[in-house]
Design an enzyme around this catalytic site. Structure first.
Site, PDB file in Angstrom:
ATOM      1  NE  ARG A  89      -3.333   2.430   2.659  1.00 46.88           N
ATOM      2  CZ  ARG A  89      -3.191   3.274   3.677  1.00 46.88           C
ATOM      3  NH1 ARG A  89      -2.494   2.934   4.744  1.00 46.88           N
ATOM      4  NH2 ARG A  89      -3.755   4.455   3.642  1.00 46.88           N
ATOM      5  CG  HIS A 133      -0.854   8.989   3.553  1.00 49.77           C
ATOM      6  ND1 HIS A 133      -1.027   7.637   3.796  1.00 49.77           N
ATOM      7  CD2 HIS A 133      -0.363   9.493   4.706  1.00 49.77           C
ATOM      8  CE1 HIS A 133      -0.650   7.340   5.037  1.00 49.77           C
ATOM      9  NE2 HIS A 133      -0.233   8.464   5.615  1.00 49.77           N
ATOM     10  CD  GLU A 179      -4.276   7.472   9.651  1.00 49.28           C
ATOM     11  OE1 GLU A 179      -3.677   8.499  10.013  1.00 49.28           O
ATOM     12  OE2 GLU A 179      -3.908   6.332   9.986  1.00 49.28           O
ATOM     13  CG  ASN A 304      -5.002   3.216   8.696  1.00 51.01           C
ATOM     14  OD1 ASN A 304      -5.144   2.222   7.971  1.00 51.01           O
ATOM     15  ND2 ASN A 304      -4.559   4.374   8.239  1.00 51.01           N
ATOM     16  CE1 TYR A 306       0.252   2.405  13.436  1.00 54.00           C
ATOM     17  CE2 TYR A 306      -1.766   3.476  12.692  1.00 54.00           C
ATOM     18  CZ  TYR A 306      -0.495   2.999  12.434  1.00 54.00           C
ATOM     19  OH  TYR A 306       0.030   3.087  11.164  1.00 54.00           O
ATOM     20  CD  GLU A 358      -1.487   3.820   8.097  1.00 55.26           C
ATOM     21  OE1 GLU A 358      -1.198   4.232   9.241  1.00 55.26           O
ATOM     22  OE2 GLU A 358      -1.664   4.566   7.125  1.00 55.26           O
TER      23      GLU A 358
HETATM   24  O1  IFM Z   1       2.876   7.426  10.056  1.00 53.75           O
HETATM   25  C1  IFM Z   1       1.500   7.462  10.236  1.00 53.75           C
HETATM   26  C2  IFM Z   1       0.782   7.319   8.907  1.00 53.75           C
HETATM   27  O2  IFM Z   1       1.172   8.283   8.010  1.00 53.75           O
HETATM   28  C3  IFM Z   1      -0.706   7.451   9.112  1.00 53.75           C
HETATM   29  N1  IFM Z   1      -1.172   6.555  10.130  1.00 53.75           N
HETATM   30  C4  IFM Z   1      -0.456   6.529  11.390  1.00 53.75           C
HETATM   31  C5  IFM Z   1       1.029   6.344  11.132  1.00 53.75           C
HETATM   32  C6  IFM Z   1       1.781   6.313  12.481  1.00 53.75           C
HETATM   33  O3  IFM Z   1       1.573   7.498  13.177  1.00 53.75           O
END
Ligand code: IFM
Length: 457
Positions: A89, A133, A179, A304, A306, A358
């Protein structure tokens, strides 16, 4: 590092619940790795500008060179091939292919992505492109205020159409935006990201223009090619710190701003009423036609993931417990939220197939004698893959996982101080070294693929 008893556990579970054609990938974005910021006709982006403003980037760095991926496409694709990736990606830099964000196209910029696509397809790696992005052409910010203006919507649709017309038949998928929450909130309300503004009302209007641009781009891409089309949203599920009504209410607002504000218009054609109330006079100007434009059928949803948000209204606020630790970004490691969240959005929205576009961690990696022993990252991925497998076992239609990120790279306002990569990058020499996590991911993918072969025979 070989797959050990403890790290092979997710593999065994995954083998039971994931589809045999589940895609294993890694992700990156143009501004964070390409470099060549002013080469071959590329126009400046708002991030080139932001880096030049004193105090914006923690280590005062810029993206002039970054990982120099622009000049290293073949060797970087070879790293992906060595990993055994099914999919990669990446994002297309709008100002590289259309320096002013309107008008003339930059053939040299398109030629770069042409080379990347050729290399990926030759290596048997499916290319997944994201159109936006975060590197908005600076010229559009100057001429119309960038995302603050509705006039950006047709500009973005033109750009989307041109990319789809040229590359659509070679792309496995196109995502319109990456995002939008980060673009609007961090860029226009908290000033952590470019263009560095501080107005909640502006951020809310920007978020609506992003949604409209998404809808307009969907129509534009569909008119140009048959590629699978979707959007990538960052979801940070909110948890109330304590069983207090105030914490629950605050968590609901946090969820509304981060998750429902984007999911509702895209999948239901409306904004959440409680968040419109919460924003009050800062709520955006929205018409019924705007909502109809945003509410388009999609082929996939990119999530995404985290961490989670831990919401406390007490003074001083209760801190997240972090039983599984925190990443080098200070983000709590809480993989079970991934299972819960995927199950929840699947039930509430019936979205199209989901891709984890992500997931990954920044870690205080050390290169010692040519090796990075990043056990923390292996553990992080291991636990998140288990969480994903559990979600699939519970009925979630997930089709792929992209580790963020292939390479250490420019982490926005943190500059080069945070390392997310499977490959360590020495920014002075541009040497790439596979971390232990890369070896682990490679072994894992090999093991998964051997199961694929077994099933097919
Ligand atoms: O690096 C970023 C990415 O550009 C977008 N999502 C989160 C990642 C980590 O912060």
């Amino acid at each position: 590092m070989k797959l050990t008893e403890s790290t092979s556990a997710p593999l065994i579970e995954l083998c039971r619940s994931l589809r045999p054609d589940f895609q294993w990938g890694s992700a990156s974005s143009a501004a964070q790795i390409e470099g060549a910021a002013a080469l071959d006709g590329k126009g400046p982006s708002i991030w080139d500008r932001f880096c030049a403003e004193p105090g914006r980037i923690n280590d005062a760095s810029n993206i002039d060179v970054a990982c120099d991926h622009y000049h290293r496409v073949d060797s970087d694709v070879a790293l992906m091939q060595w990993l055994g990736l099914d999919a990669y990606r990446f994002s297309i830099s709008w100002p590289r292919v259309q320096p002013l964000g309107e008008g003339a196209w930059n053939e040299a910029g398109f030629a770069f992505y042409d080379r990347l696509l050729d290399a990926l397809l030759k290596a048997g790696i499916a290319p997944h492109a994201t159109l936006y992005h975060w590197d908005l052409p600076a010229a559009l910010h100057d001429s119309m205020g960038g995302w603050t203006s509705r006039d950006i919507v047709p500009r973005f649709a033109d750009y989307a159409h041109e990319v789809a017309r040229r590359f659509g038949s070679r792309l496995a998928s196109i995502a319109t935006l990456n995002e939008p929450w980060c673009v609007a909130t961090l860029g226009y309300e908290t000033a952590q990201f470019a263009p560095g503004l501080t107005s909640r009302a502006t951020a809310a209007q920007v978020s609506h223009h992003l949604m409209m641009a998404h809808g307009a781009a969907v129509l534009a891409v569909r008119s140009a090619c048959k590629t699978r089309l979707g959007v990538v949203l960052n979801h940070t599920p909110a948890f109330a710190a304590e069983a207090l009504e105030a914490d629950r209410r605050a968590a609901r607002i946090d969820d509304g701003l981060n998750v429902r504000w984007y999911m509702d218009p895209i999948f239901r054609g409306s904004y959440p009423a409680d968040i419109l109330d919460y924003l009050g006079a800062d709520a955006p100007q929205v018409s019924a036609e705007d909502l109809a434009l945003i509410h388009q059928p999609l082929d996939f949803l990119g999530v995404n993931f985290y961490t989670r948000s831990f919401i406390s209204t007490q003074q001083p606020p209760m801190a997240a417990p972090g039983k599984q630790g925190f990443t080098d970004m200070g983000w709590e490691i809480y993989p079970e939220a991934l299972t819960q969240h995927l199950v929840r959005i699947s039930r509430e929205y019936s979205p199209p197939p989901i891709y984890i576009t992500e997931n990954g961690m920044a870690n205080a990696d050390k290169l010692v004698d040519g090796r990075v022993a990043d056990v923390e990252r292996i553990q992080y991925v291991n636990e998140h893959l288990k969480a994903l497998a559990r979600a699939v076992a519970l009925g979630v239609d997930a089709r792929g996982y992209f580790y963020w990120s292939l390479l250490d790279n420019f982490e926005w306002n943190s500059g080069y101080t945070k390392r997310f990569g499977l490959f360590h990058v020495d920014y002075a020499t541009q040497e790439r070294v596979a971390k232990d996590s890369a070896l682990w991911y490679r072994d894992f993918i090999t093991a998964f693929k051997s199961r694929r072969t077994l099933k097919a025979s």
